[in-house]
Design a protein around this motif. Structure first.
Motif, mmCIF file in Angstrom:
data_model
loop_
_atom_site.group_PDB
_atom_site.id
_atom_site.type_symbol
_atom_site.label_atom_id
_atom_site.label_comp_id
_atom_site.label_asym_id
_atom_site.label_seq_id
_atom_site.Cartn_x
_atom_site.Cartn_y
_atom_site.Cartn_z
ATOM 1 N N UNK A 42 0.846 -1.199 0.000
ATOM 2 C CA UNK A 42 0.000 0.000 0.000
ATOM 3 C C UNK A 42 0.877 1.242 0.000
ATOM 4 N N UNK A 43 0.475 2.230 -0.767
ATOM 5 C CA UNK A 43 1.065 3.566 -0.681
ATOM 6 C C UNK A 43 -0.083 4.556 -0.827
ATOM 7 N N UNK A 44 0.175 5.854 -0.834
ATOM 8 C CA UNK A 44 -0.964 6.791 -0.854
ATOM 9 C C UNK A 44 -1.808 6.706 -2.129
ATOM 10 N N UNK A 82 12.403 -6.080 9.478
ATOM 11 C CA UNK A 82 11.924 -4.808 8.948
ATOM 12 C C UNK A 82 13.055 -4.035 8.275
ATOM 13 N N UNK A 83 12.740 -3.442 7.144
ATOM 14 C CA UNK A 83 13.730 -2.664 6.403
ATOM 15 C C UNK A 83 13.085 -1.348 5.975
ATOM 16 N N UNK A 84 13.882 -0.294 6.028
ATOM 17 C CA UNK A 84 13.421 1.022 5.588
ATOM 18 C C UNK A 84 14.424 1.591 4.604
ATOM 19 N N UNK A 103 8.718 1.034 3.815
ATOM 20 C CA UNK A 103 9.029 0.127 4.922
ATOM 21 C C UNK A 103 8.562 -1.269 4.505
ATOM 22 N N UNK A 116 4.821 -0.888 2.926
ATOM 23 C CA UNK A 116 4.076 0.357 3.094
ATOM 24 C C UNK A 116 4.938 1.483 2.557
ATOM 25 N N UNK A 117 4.397 2.238 1.629
ATOM 26 C CA UNK A 117 5.133 3.346 1.035
ATOM 27 C C UNK A 117 4.557 4.687 1.441
ATOM 28 N N UNK A 118 5.449 5.658 1.612
ATOM 29 C CA UNK A 118 5.040 7.040 1.897
ATOM 30 C C UNK A 118 5.747 7.959 0.913
ATOM 31 N N UNK A 119 5.110 9.065 0.581
ATOM 32 C CA UNK A 119 5.754 10.082 -0.258
ATOM 33 C C UNK A 119 6.417 11.112 0.642
ATOM 34 N N UNK A 120 7.637 11.501 0.294
ATOM 35 C CA UNK A 120 8.369 12.467 1.121
ATOM 36 C C UNK A 120 8.276 13.870 0.527
ATOM 37 N N UNK B 1 -4.943 8.559 0.829
ATOM 38 C CA UNK B 1 -5.946 9.157 1.726
ATOM 39 C C UNK B 1 -6.096 8.282 2.969
ATOM 40 N N UNK B 77 1.951 11.930 8.625
ATOM 41 C CA UNK B 77 1.182 11.671 7.411
ATOM 42 C C UNK B 77 0.759 10.207 7.407
ATOM 43 N N UNK B 79 -1.843 6.993 5.091
ATOM 44 C CA UNK B 79 -2.883 6.629 4.116
ATOM 45 C C UNK B 79 -3.539 5.357 4.632
ATOM 46 N N UNK B 84 2.548 7.628 9.676
ATOM 47 C CA UNK B 84 3.993 7.819 9.883
ATOM 48 C C UNK B 84 4.235 9.152 10.570
ATOM 49 N N UNK B 116 6.230 -0.059 14.063
ATOM 50 C CA UNK B 116 7.630 -0.299 13.735
ATOM 51 C C UNK B 116 8.365 1.028 13.891
ATOM 52 N N UNK B 118 12.037 3.273 13.832
ATOM 53 C CA UNK B 118 13.406 3.382 13.312
ATOM 54 C C UNK B 118 14.076 4.587 13.976
#
Lengths: 120, 120
Positions: A42-44, A82-84, A103, A116-120, B1, B77, B79, B84, B116, B118
């Motif tokens: 999942x990401x946004x 877990x990896x980031x 992550x 899980x993805x996030x936009x920076x 979202x 932020x 979704x 996060x 999780x 970090x």
């Protein structure tokens, strides 16, 4: 401390290589080898639950950014399973158009199971 | 979202308030109200699987940094059910001694189920 089987840099590099692979059949083969058969991505903007679903999702995302590629940003880290890591999306001329942090949880077989993805 | 029930700023604020609560019984009561009964908390140094286990874990961590507090850094932020946020650990005189980023999954009841952490 990461599980000795889980090297953050290797996981991150393999992950970005999948996103950068322009060939759908090759990408799917890699996904089926490196990702769990039931995944949670999942990401946004997107989500996927199987290697083939993720393969199509990546195809659609790549279609929106022709000639672009995903490049590792910074140093991947993690602990246990877990990896980031962070990445930039860059154009063929090297301009950054987006970036994010993902992550990833690796399953007991060393396959990517939960992303899980996030936009920076 | 994000799911409308999951406000990233509220989740992050509640989370840090738990870490900043010096009273074990008050902290445990909050954990039992806001966290799932079976949780997965992992960071590079610690882990916990129940509200009472997390409560003791936080007590041990706080004991290593007397007079310090956890302060939100940046804007939370997220979704869907994922959130996060980043934080700093600061001394009573305001010096930053550590910082990190946590990713939290909220269960269908709105309780924190999977965390999780970090170090940044």
């Amino acid at each position: 401390m990461n599980d000795p089987q889980v090297d953050p840099h290797t996981v991150a590099s393999n992950y970005l290589a999948v996103w950068n692979d322009p060939d759908q059949s090759s990408r799917l083969a890699t996904l089926e080898r490196q990702w769990a058969s039931r995944v949670s991505y999942t990401d946004p903007l997107m989500s996927g639950e199987t290697p083939s679903g993720v393969c199509s999702m990546i195809e659609a995302a790549r279609g929106q950014f022709p000639g672009h590629s995903f490049v590792l940003r910074g140093t991947p880290d993690g602990h246990g399973k877990m990896i980031r890591f962070s990445w930039n999306l860059v154009s063929s001329s090297g301009n950054r158009v987006a970036g994010g942090t993902d992550v990833v949880k690796v399953d007991p077989d060393g396959k990517l199971a939960d992303i899980v993805g996030f936009l920076d």
